[in-house]
Design a protein around this motif. Structure first.
Motif, PDB file in Angstrom:
ATOM      1  N   ALA A  38       0.818  -1.234   0.000  1.00  0.00           N
ATOM      2  CA  ALA A  38       0.000   0.000   0.000  1.00  0.00           C
ATOM      3  C   ALA A  38       0.845   1.275   0.000  1.00  0.00           C
ATOM      4  O   ALA A  38       0.317   2.357   0.262  1.00  0.00           O
ATOM      5  N   ARG A  39       2.125   1.173  -0.266  1.00  0.00           N
ATOM      6  CA  ARG A  39       2.970   2.387  -0.257  1.00  0.00           C
ATOM      7  C   ARG A  39       2.570   3.362  -1.361  1.00  0.00           C
ATOM      8  O   ARG A  39       2.750   4.559  -1.224  1.00  0.00           O
ATOM      9  N   CYS A  40       2.009   2.812  -2.458  1.00  0.00           N
ATOM     10  CA  CYS A  40       1.592   3.699  -3.550  1.00  0.00           C
ATOM     11  C   CYS A  40       0.370   4.536  -3.159  1.00  0.00           C
ATOM     12  O   CYS A  40       0.020   5.488  -3.851  1.00  0.00           O
ATOM     13  N   CYS A  41      -0.276   4.206  -2.044  1.00  0.00           N
ATOM     14  CA  CYS A  41      -1.439   4.975  -1.581  1.00  0.00           C
ATOM     15  C   CYS A  41      -1.024   5.968  -0.497  1.00  0.00           C
ATOM     16  O   CYS A  41      -1.872   6.609   0.125  1.00  0.00           O
ATOM     17  N   THR A  42       0.273   6.052  -0.235  1.00  0.00           N
ATOM     18  CA  THR A  42       0.776   6.962   0.802  1.00  0.00           C
ATOM     19  C   THR A  42       1.794   7.917   0.182  1.00  0.00           C
ATOM     20  O   THR A  42       2.089   7.832  -1.011  1.00  0.00           O
ATOM     21  N   SER A  43       2.372   8.767   1.013  1.00  0.00           N
ATOM     22  CA  SER A  43       3.372   9.701   0.485  1.00  0.00           C
ATOM     23  C   SER A  43       4.750   9.045   0.356  1.00  0.00           C
ATOM     24  O   SER A  43       5.710   9.713   0.007  1.00  0.00           O
ATOM     25  N   ASP A  44       4.838   7.748   0.633  1.00  0.00           N
ATOM     26  CA  ASP A  44       6.124   7.039   0.531  1.00  0.00           C
ATOM     27  C   ASP A  44       6.747   7.153  -0.845  1.00  0.00           C
ATOM     28  O   ASP A  44       7.959   7.140  -1.001  1.00  0.00           O
ATOM     29  N   ASP A  47       4.412  12.584  -4.013  1.00  0.00           N
ATOM     30  CA  ASP A  47       3.345  13.479  -3.565  1.00  0.00           C
ATOM     31  C   ASP A  47       1.996  12.793  -3.369  1.00  0.00           C
ATOM     32  O   ASP A  47       1.064  13.377  -2.855  1.00  0.00           O
ATOM     33  N   ASN A  48       1.876  11.538  -3.796  1.00  0.00           N
ATOM     34  CA  ASN A  48       0.619  10.794  -3.652  1.00  0.00           C
ATOM     35  C   ASN A  48      -0.557  11.532  -4.273  1.00  0.00           C
ATOM     36  O   ASN A  48      -1.638  11.618  -3.698  1.00  0.00           O
ATOM     37  N   ILE A  49      -0.345  12.083  -5.461  1.00  0.00           N
ATOM     38  CA  ILE A  49      -1.434  12.761  -6.161  1.00  0.00           C
ATOM     39  C   ILE A  49      -2.178  11.730  -7.008  1.00  0.00           C
ATOM     40  O   ILE A  49      -1.599  11.115  -7.905  1.00  0.00           O
ATOM     41  N   VAL A  50      -3.441  11.501  -6.667  1.00  0.00           N
ATOM     42  CA  VAL A  50      -4.251  10.536  -7.411  1.00  0.00           C
ATOM     43  C   VAL A  50      -5.282  11.321  -8.218  1.00  0.00           C
ATOM     44  O   VAL A  50      -6.281  11.803  -7.682  1.00  0.00           O
ATOM     45  N   ALA A  51      -4.998  11.472  -9.512  1.00  0.00           N
ATOM     46  CA  ALA A  51      -5.898  12.233 -10.376  1.00  0.00           C
ATOM     47  C   ALA A  51      -7.128  11.396 -10.724  1.00  0.00           C
ATOM     48  O   ALA A  51      -7.014  10.185 -10.956  1.00  0.00           O
ATOM     49  N   VAL A  52      -8.285  12.054 -10.727  1.00  0.00           N
ATOM     50  CA  VAL A  52      -9.534  11.342 -11.057  1.00  0.00           C
ATOM     51  C   VAL A  52     -10.360  12.139 -12.057  1.00  0.00           C
ATOM     52  O   VAL A  52     -10.429  13.364 -11.978  1.00  0.00           O
ATOM     53  N   PHE A  53     -10.999  11.421 -12.958  1.00  0.00           N
ATOM     54  CA  PHE A  53     -11.865  12.060 -13.951  1.00  0.00           C
ATOM     55  C   PHE A  53     -13.275  12.220 -13.362  1.00  0.00           C
ATOM     56  O   PHE A  53     -13.654  11.475 -12.448  1.00  0.00           O
ATOM     57  N   TRP A  91      -9.157  17.005 -11.029  1.00  0.00           N
ATOM     58  CA  TRP A  91      -9.346  16.801  -9.589  1.00  0.00           C
ATOM     59  C   TRP A  91      -8.389  15.733  -9.064  1.00  0.00           C
ATOM     60  O   TRP A  91      -7.970  14.863  -9.832  1.00  0.00           O
ATOM     61  N   VAL A  92      -8.135  15.797  -7.771  1.00  0.00           N
ATOM     62  CA  VAL A  92      -7.339  14.721  -7.147  1.00  0.00           C
ATOM     63  C   VAL A  92      -8.046  14.254  -5.882  1.00  0.00           C
ATOM     64  O   VAL A  92      -8.746  15.034  -5.217  1.00  0.00           O
ATOM     65  N   ASP A  98      -1.579  10.052   3.380  1.00  0.00           N
ATOM     66  CA  ASP A  98      -2.186   8.816   2.878  1.00  0.00           C
ATOM     67  C   ASP A  98      -3.495   9.175   2.186  1.00  0.00           C
ATOM     68  O   ASP A  98      -4.172  10.131   2.584  1.00  0.00           O
ATOM     69  N   CYS A  99      -3.866   8.399   1.182  1.00  0.00           N
ATOM     70  CA  CYS A  99      -5.159   8.578   0.522  1.00  0.00           C
ATOM     71  C   CYS A  99      -6.265   8.391   1.564  1.00  0.00           C
ATOM     72  O   CYS A  99      -6.165   7.518   2.431  1.00  0.00           O
ATOM     73  N   ILE A 100      -7.339   9.190   1.471  1.00  0.00           N
ATOM     74  CA  ILE A 100      -8.411   9.080   2.478  1.00  0.00           C
ATOM     75  C   ILE A 100      -9.120   7.724   2.431  1.00  0.00           C
ATOM     76  O   ILE A 100      -9.818   7.364   3.363  1.00  0.00           O
ATOM     77  N   PHE A 101      -8.946   6.995   1.341  1.00  0.00           N
ATOM     78  CA  PHE A 101      -9.621   5.700   1.236  1.00  0.00           C
ATOM     79  C   PHE A 101      -8.762   4.538   1.724  1.00  0.00           C
ATOM     80  O   PHE A 101      -9.177   3.384   1.674  1.00  0.00           O
TER      81      PHE A 101
END
Ligand code: SF4
Length: 202
Positions: A38-44, A47-53, A91-92, A98-101
């Motif tokens: 789950a490191r890809c869902c954190t700032s590890d 910047d942990n920017i998850v772009a969403v359409f 949007w992100v 960490d991602c809120i999810f």
């Protein structure tokens, strides 16, 4: 703008001809297995920017009952119009590092997670396979899994180009109009009052 759209239309044509079996072969040669760290869902990993359409945001809203404003923020930006309003693109997902999810190292919206998460650590750039930082790289991957990933990567790439075309078709520049932040996406302009980069807790 017309030139940009023309370029994207050509890219879309090329994207539709991407050979999934070749892509799957490339993925197998690199190797990948999700270690569920789950490191890809954190700032590890940055910047942990998850772009969403927009359609992805809607899907998450519909399936979780959470309001869009509690799921996403405008992509952080420093671009301003002449009245000092901030303009940004897309949007992100909200995160506090960490991602809120992310809960107990699990994704709470796994079924409805955006393309960027479904295809991590891979993405396509100008049709070429690109790889982000991930501890699972180099691990053996089955033919079936690599084929699934290749199909998803192609689908993501085509979607990204289509969304960009729609965005540029609707984009009218950084015009003052409302007060606050204007988000430009494939569905037009959205004026909101929160600050880009706003961070919320879990
Ligand atoms: S949506 Fe899920 S998979 Fe994507 S970053 Fe957040 S927790 Fe991770």
């Amino acid at each position: 703008m017309k030139e940009k759209i023309k370029h994207l239309e050509k890219e879309l044509e090329a994207a539709s001809m991407i050979d999934e079996s070749f892509l799957s072969h490339e993925i197998r040669a690199v190797g990948f297995k999700c270690t569920r760290c789950a490191r890809c869902c954190t700032s590890d990993h940055g910047d942990n920017i998850v772009a969403v359409f927009p359609f992805e945001i809607r899907k998450i809203c519909e399936n979780t009952g959470i309001k869009a404003e509690d799921i996403v923020i405008p992509t952080p930006s420093l671009d301003k119009d002449k009245e000092g309003n901030i303009h940004t693109f897309e949007w992100v997902i909200r995160n506090d590092g960490d991602c809120i999810f992310l809960k107990n190292s699990l994704c709470k919206i796994y079924e409805w997670r955006p393309y960027i998460c479904k295809t991590y650590p891979f993405y396509l750039q100008e049709g070429n396979l690109m790889i982000s930082e991930c501890d699972g790289i180099g691990e053996p991957i089955s033919l079936e899994e690599s084929q699934k990933l290749a199909a998803m990567l192609k689908e993501r790439y085509i979607t990204e180009i289509k969304e960009s075309i729609l965005l540029f078709q609707k984009f009218r520049g950084f015009r003052p109009g409302g007060k606050g932040i204007c988000v430009h996406d494939s569905e037009g302009e959205h004026w909101i009052k929160i600050e880009p980069g706003t961070i919320i807790g879990n």
